[in-house]
Design a protein around this motif. Structure first.
Motif, PDB file in Angstrom:
ATOM      1  N   THR A  38       0.822  -1.215   0.000  1.00 23.51           N
ATOM      2  CA  THR A  38       0.000   0.000   0.000  1.00 23.51           C
ATOM      3  C   THR A  38       0.852   1.260   0.000  1.00 23.51           C
ATOM      4  O   THR A  38       0.834   2.033  -0.954  1.00 23.51           O
ATOM      5  CB  THR A  38      -0.921   0.017   1.225  1.00 23.51           C
ATOM      6  N   ASN A  65      -3.233   8.435  18.496  1.00 25.74           N
ATOM      7  CA  ASN A  65      -3.588   7.915  17.169  1.00 25.74           C
ATOM      8  C   ASN A  65      -3.005   6.504  17.061  1.00 25.74           C
ATOM      9  O   ASN A  65      -1.802   6.344  16.976  1.00 25.74           O
ATOM     10  CB  ASN A  65      -3.003   8.846  16.102  1.00 25.74           C
ATOM     11  N   HIS A  70       1.471  -5.314  12.224  1.00 26.69           N
ATOM     12  CA  HIS A  70       1.620  -6.116  11.005  1.00 26.69           C
ATOM     13  C   HIS A  70       2.145  -7.505  11.353  1.00 26.69           C
ATOM     14  O   HIS A  70       3.094  -7.635  12.123  1.00 26.69           O
ATOM     15  CB  HIS A  70       2.568  -5.421  10.024  1.00 26.69           C
ATOM     16  N   SER A 184      -4.248   0.845   3.462  1.00 27.71           N
ATOM     17  CA  SER A 184      -5.155  -0.303   3.505  1.00 27.71           C
ATOM     18  C   SER A 184      -6.589   0.079   3.895  1.00 27.71           C
ATOM     19  O   SER A 184      -6.821   1.065   4.585  1.00 27.71           O
ATOM     20  CB  SER A 184      -4.629  -1.325   4.515  1.00 27.71           C
TER      21      SER A 184
HETATM   22  O1  TXA Z   1      -1.729   0.543   4.433  1.00 27.94           O
HETATM   23  C1  TXA Z   1      -1.592   0.771   5.630  1.00 27.94           C
HETATM   24  O2  TXA Z   1      -2.459   0.494   6.467  1.00 27.94           O
HETATM   25  C2  TXA Z   1      -0.284   1.432   6.062  1.00 27.94           C
HETATM   26  C3  TXA Z   1       0.860   0.444   5.852  1.00 27.94           C
HETATM   27  C4  TXA Z   1       2.152   0.923   6.424  1.00 27.94           C
HETATM   28  O3  TXA Z   1       0.499  -0.799   6.390  1.00 27.94           O
HETATM   29  N1  TXA Z   1      -0.367   1.889   7.431  1.00 27.94           N
HETATM   30  C5  TXA Z   1      -1.147   2.941   7.797  1.00 27.94           C
HETATM   31  O4  TXA Z   1      -1.070   3.294   9.121  1.00 27.94           O
HETATM   32  O5  TXA Z   1      -1.828   3.532   7.020  1.00 27.94           O
HETATM   33  P1  TXA Z   1      -1.585   4.708   9.683  1.00 27.94           P
HETATM   34  O6  TXA Z   1      -0.967   4.865  11.006  1.00 27.94           O
HETATM   35  O7  TXA Z   1      -1.268   5.775   8.720  1.00 27.94           O
HETATM   36  O8  TXA Z   1      -3.082   4.501   9.899  1.00 27.94           O
HETATM   37  C6  TXA Z   1      -3.530   3.836  11.054  1.00 27.94           C
HETATM   38  C7  TXA Z   1      -4.961   4.148  11.291  1.00 27.94           C
HETATM   39  C8  TXA Z   1      -5.194   5.065  12.476  1.00 27.94           C
HETATM   40  O9  TXA Z   1      -5.079   6.417  12.127  1.00 27.94           O
HETATM   41  C9  TXA Z   1      -6.595   4.710  12.860  1.00 27.94           C
HETATM   42  O10 TXA Z   1      -7.482   5.456  12.050  1.00 27.94           O
HETATM   43  C10 TXA Z   1      -6.709   3.232  12.489  1.00 27.94           C
HETATM   44  O11 TXA Z   1      -5.630   2.946  11.665  1.00 27.94           O
HETATM   45  N2  TXA Z   1      -6.613   2.377  13.673  1.00 27.94           N
HETATM   46  C11 TXA Z   1      -5.531   1.802  14.209  1.00 27.94           C
HETATM   47  N3  TXA Z   1      -5.835   1.100  15.319  1.00 27.94           N
HETATM   48  C12 TXA Z   1      -7.163   1.218  15.475  1.00 27.94           C
HETATM   49  C13 TXA Z   1      -8.090   0.738  16.432  1.00 27.94           C
HETATM   50  N4  TXA Z   1      -7.721  -0.017  17.457  1.00 27.94           N
HETATM   51  N5  TXA Z   1      -9.386   1.078  16.283  1.00 27.94           N
HETATM   52  C14 TXA Z   1      -9.768   1.839  15.238  1.00 27.94           C
HETATM   53  N6  TXA Z   1      -8.931   2.325  14.304  1.00 27.94           N
HETATM   54  C15 TXA Z   1      -7.652   2.040  14.418  1.00 27.94           C
END
Ligand code: TXA
Ligand code: MG
Length: 351
Positions: A38, A65, A70, A184
């Motif tokens: 991604t 946040n 992974h 993703s």
């Molecule tokens: O494609 C992707 O998902 C990429 C690649 C590196 O794997 N990662 C990514 O991570 O986009 P990031 O940190 O940009 O987005 C993570 C988001 C958080 O902002 C939140 O919206 C959601 O995932 N998230 C994470 N943990 C969560 C949880 N326990 N409950 C709800 N949403 C969560």
């Protein structure tokens, strides 16, 4: 800190020696950026709260946040979650490894430092072979947000990561440009009905084909609202905003081109530097301004793949206004427009 840049020669034939140092850094609590299908991720040991804290510092990101953990195989899911609901199991079978993240009730071993204080944990099994091998060699789940400075577009090449992270992390693995280009799909499977929290390459149609009814979190559409406590806490932040004032123009191709030409002309006459986001099909329709090609409408994946790079290029070239065509393409359209409209602060002109 000196950041090592390691080029992976052939991602289909990775030698474990090439990833051994990266895996050791992760195990010892350091930070390694790595390619996924991604966007590039900024990885750390998901079970180590101090390591997670370093991610927030390197990105300049608020620590409530939550991060995505992974994994490289199904056996690695079980220790992280309290239970695997039926919908989660089916979706994993259908779309893992791949661009799908699922939110589960978290187990005791996942620290609140990784989940931003939530009792749930987001988990993804990436299909990129470098990512998969790195996770397996590390022997721990890898927490990884996109490897950009908070407020910049997600990185789709190792050079983007270098621009944002040089000097702040131990290592960057360069596996070339990513295949998909938007983050993703995120689905919360911790409740009775799965809820889409972020659109991506695994579409609503694909989710419903496997899991039955799927709801859409209202925070996905429209601007961030203070009164909505979003299920995905990241959604409450303004996210990436380009340096220029971006507006999306939507309608028939002819009407869109005519409107954008008029807007560009007006701004240029007013002394502004103006950018246009166009496609291979429409490039020639724009005689003025800095016109960038995002891809071709004949291949919607090409549009997703280049979106963040084009926004980065405009940040670097000092335009003050950007006009973009809309890209409501059949499959990737929801994911593309979600990112584009966020970048535009939801500004859209219908023609
Ligand atoms: O494609 C992707 O998902 C990429 C690649 C590196 O794997 N990662 C990514 O991570 O986009 P990031 O940190 O940009 O987005 C993570 C988001 C958080 O902002 C939140 O919206 C959601 O995932 N998230 C994470 N943990 C969560 C949880 N326990 N409950 C709800 N949403 C969560
Ligand atoms: Mg991000």
């Amino acid at each position: 800190m000196e950041t090592k840049l390691i080029k992976i020669q052939d991602s289909e034939w990775i030698k474990d020696e090439e990833l051994a140092e990266a895996a050791r850094i992760i195990r010892e609590g350091g930070l390694v950026a790595f390619p996924t299908e991604t966007v590039y991720g900024l990885g750390a040991n998901a079970l180590n709260e101090d390591a997670a804290r370093k991610i927030y510092a390197a990105k300049g990101r608020p620590s409530d946040n939550p991060l995505i953990a992974h994994i490289s195989c199904m056996e690695e899911l079980e220790p992280l979650v309290k239970e695997i609901p039926e919908a989660g199991r089916k979706l994993a079978e259908a779309y893992w490894p791949g661009p799908l993240t699922m939110v589960f009730p978290k187990s005791e071993i996942v620290p609140y430092g990784t989940t931003g204080g939530l009792d749930t944990v987001a988990v993804r099994m990436p299909s990129d072979p470098i990512a998969g091998r790195l996770i397996a060699l590390s022997g721990v789940p890898i927490a990884a947000p996109s490897a950009n400075t908070s407020g910049r577009p997600s990185p789709t090449t190792a050079q983007h990561v270098w621009q944002d992270m040089n000097g702040k992390i131990e290592m960057i693995l360069d596996g070339g440009p990513v295949g998909i280009g938007v983050e993703s799909t995120i689905v919360d499977v911790s409740g009775p009905v799965p809820v889409l929290l972020r659109p991506g390459a695994v579409t609503m149609e694909m989710l419903e084909a496997v899991a039955g009814q799927v709801e859409i979190d209202p925070a996905i559409q429209g601007p961030p609202r203070e009164d909505l406590r979003p299920k995905a806490p990241g959604m409450k932040y303004r996210h990436y905003a380009p340096k220029a004032d971006l507006t999306v123009v939507e309608g028939s191709p002819e009407a869109v081109q005519e409107k954008i030409c008029a807007l560009v002309d007006e701004k240029i006459k007013a002394g502004e530097k103006v950018g246009v986001i166009a496609t291979e099909e429409s490039m020639q329709a724009y005689p003025e301004g800095i016109v960038k090609c995002i891809g071709t409408r004949a291949d919607e994946e090409s549009i997703a793949r280049h979106l963040f790079a084009v926004l980065r290029e405009f940040d670097d070239c000092g335009v003050t206004y950007i006009y973009s065509e809309a890209f409501d393409t059949p499959q990737m359209g929801q994911a593309i427009m979600n990112r584009l409209m966020k970048a535009a602060g939801q500004k859209k002109i219908l023609v």
